[in-house]
Design a protein around this motif. Sequence first.
Motif, PDB file in Angstrom:
ATOM      1  N   VAL A 157       0.832  -1.203   0.000  1.00 61.87           N
ATOM      2  CA  VAL A 157       0.000   0.000   0.000  1.00 61.87           C
ATOM      3  C   VAL A 157       0.866   1.253   0.000  1.00 61.87           C
ATOM      4  O   VAL A 157       0.562   2.236  -0.686  1.00 61.87           O
ATOM      5  CB  VAL A 157      -0.948  -0.008   1.211  1.00 61.87           C
ATOM      6  CG1 VAL A 157      -1.733   1.297   1.303  1.00 61.87           C
ATOM      7  CG2 VAL A 157      -1.913  -1.187   1.124  1.00 61.87           C
ATOM      8  N   LEU A 158       1.965   1.216   0.752  1.00 61.51           N
ATOM      9  CA  LEU A 158       2.873   2.365   0.777  1.00 61.51           C
ATOM     10  C   LEU A 158       3.455   2.622  -0.611  1.00 61.51           C
ATOM     11  O   LEU A 158       3.527   3.771  -1.063  1.00 61.51           O
ATOM     12  CB  LEU A 158       3.994   2.103   1.784  1.00 61.51           C
ATOM     13  CG  LEU A 158       5.040   3.214   1.933  1.00 61.51           C
ATOM     14  CD1 LEU A 158       4.391   4.506   2.423  1.00 61.51           C
ATOM     15  CD2 LEU A 158       6.151   2.776   2.876  1.00 61.51           C
ATOM     16  N   VAL A 159       3.848   1.556  -1.293  1.00 66.55           N
ATOM     17  CA  VAL A 159       4.372   1.701  -2.651  1.00 66.55           C
ATOM     18  C   VAL A 159       3.295   2.273  -3.578  1.00 66.55           C
ATOM     19  O   VAL A 159       3.563   3.161  -4.394  1.00 66.55           O
ATOM     20  CB  VAL A 159       4.878   0.346  -3.182  1.00 66.55           C
ATOM     21  CG1 VAL A 159       5.154   0.416  -4.687  1.00 66.55           C
ATOM     22  CG2 VAL A 159       6.140  -0.071  -2.447  1.00 66.55           C
ATOM     23  N   ALA A 160       2.064   1.780  -3.442  1.00 63.05           N
ATOM     24  CA  ALA A 160       0.968   2.261  -4.281  1.00 63.05           C
ATOM     25  C   ALA A 160       0.669   3.734  -4.032  1.00 63.05           C
ATOM     26  O   ALA A 160       0.146   4.419  -4.928  1.00 63.05           O
ATOM     27  CB  ALA A 160      -0.285   1.429  -4.033  1.00 63.05           C
ATOM     28  N   ALA A 161       0.990   4.221  -2.842  1.00 63.77           N
ATOM     29  CA  ALA A 161       0.765   5.633  -2.532  1.00 63.77           C
ATOM     30  C   ALA A 161       1.894   6.519  -3.038  1.00 63.77           C
ATOM     31  O   ALA A 161       1.682   7.691  -3.352  1.00 63.77           O
ATOM     32  CB  ALA A 161       0.600   5.805  -1.022  1.00 63.77           C
ATOM     33  N   ILE A 162       3.103   5.966  -3.141  1.00 66.34           N
ATOM     34  CA  ILE A 162       4.279   6.773  -3.481  1.00 66.34           C
ATOM     35  C   ILE A 162       4.563   6.809  -4.980  1.00 66.34           C
ATOM     36  O   ILE A 162       4.861   7.872  -5.550  1.00 66.34           O
ATOM     37  CB  ILE A 162       5.524   6.251  -2.724  1.00 66.34           C
ATOM     38  CG1 ILE A 162       5.367   6.498  -1.220  1.00 66.34           C
ATOM     39  CG2 ILE A 162       6.796   6.914  -3.244  1.00 66.34           C
ATOM     40  CD1 ILE A 162       6.481   5.893  -0.404  1.00 66.34           C
ATOM     41  N   ILE A 163       4.471   5.653  -5.642  1.00 63.49           N
ATOM     42  CA  ILE A 163       4.955   5.601  -7.026  1.00 63.49           C
ATOM     43  C   ILE A 163       4.152   6.454  -8.014  1.00 63.49           C
ATOM     44  O   ILE A 163       4.723   6.864  -9.037  1.00 63.49           O
ATOM     45  CB  ILE A 163       5.062   4.152  -7.556  1.00 63.49           C
ATOM     46  CG1 ILE A 163       3.711   3.440  -7.527  1.00 63.49           C
ATOM     47  CG2 ILE A 163       6.110   3.377  -6.796  1.00 63.49           C
ATOM     48  CD1 ILE A 163       3.751   2.103  -8.255  1.00 63.49           C
TER      49      ILE A 163
END
Length: 241
Positions: free
Chosen positions: A113-119
């Motif tokens: 989820v963190l990756v989905a928020a950042i990329i």
Amino acid sequence: MTSLGRRSAALGGLLGALALWESFAYQLPEVAHRWDVALVTVVLLPATFACAWLALPLGRLRLALPLALALGALAVLLHLVGAAGPFNVIKLLALILAGLWFLRLFETLSWVVLVAAIIPLVDILSVYRGPTKVVIEEKPGLFDQISIAFALPGEHSSANLGPPDVFFFALFLAAADRFGLRVGATWVGMTAMLSLALASIYAFDLDGLPALPAICIGFLVPNADLLARQARDWHASRNTT
């Protein structure tokens, strides 16, 4: 035949069909621009990402990464000999397997989820200010070589998606499968958002759009309630320890 065998056979057949299309689409009669858009968004893009769905079990194999690397090397050889159709689909499969394997590095769903928020932010900066902008504007031939092409009938041009788009599509789909999210809805959401992004490029006569925001929205929205529930359960478990 086992489930893995059936999925592998279906994957091979679909990749073969996509390779044939890429090889011979230019020989077909040219169609109006709006039909090109419809063909890519309704047929070619969903068919391409159906490969990620069918390949899901392959990502669990120990040889997933070596296979992805071997396919990448094969793609380079196919490019050197000018086999455009096979080159495109082997490159596609290599990126899918790499994305499926890469999920193994994520210990929890919160990391995904963190990756989905950042990329999405990274992709937007790259497309409008960073390396993607440089490659597209100054080295369009390089972008054509590394991207996934959607051949258009009667034309030597194509619609294209960058390698990170395929990689993260596969990663998020594998995450939905591994962490008990809605796999079917995730695939539909990401595919639909990508199709909408591509259609918007043509509808508004844009040079291009970042695709990763569309993919991330397609992953997060269909699973929003499940993600919120898992977050609440995690906080509750921490409060009781």
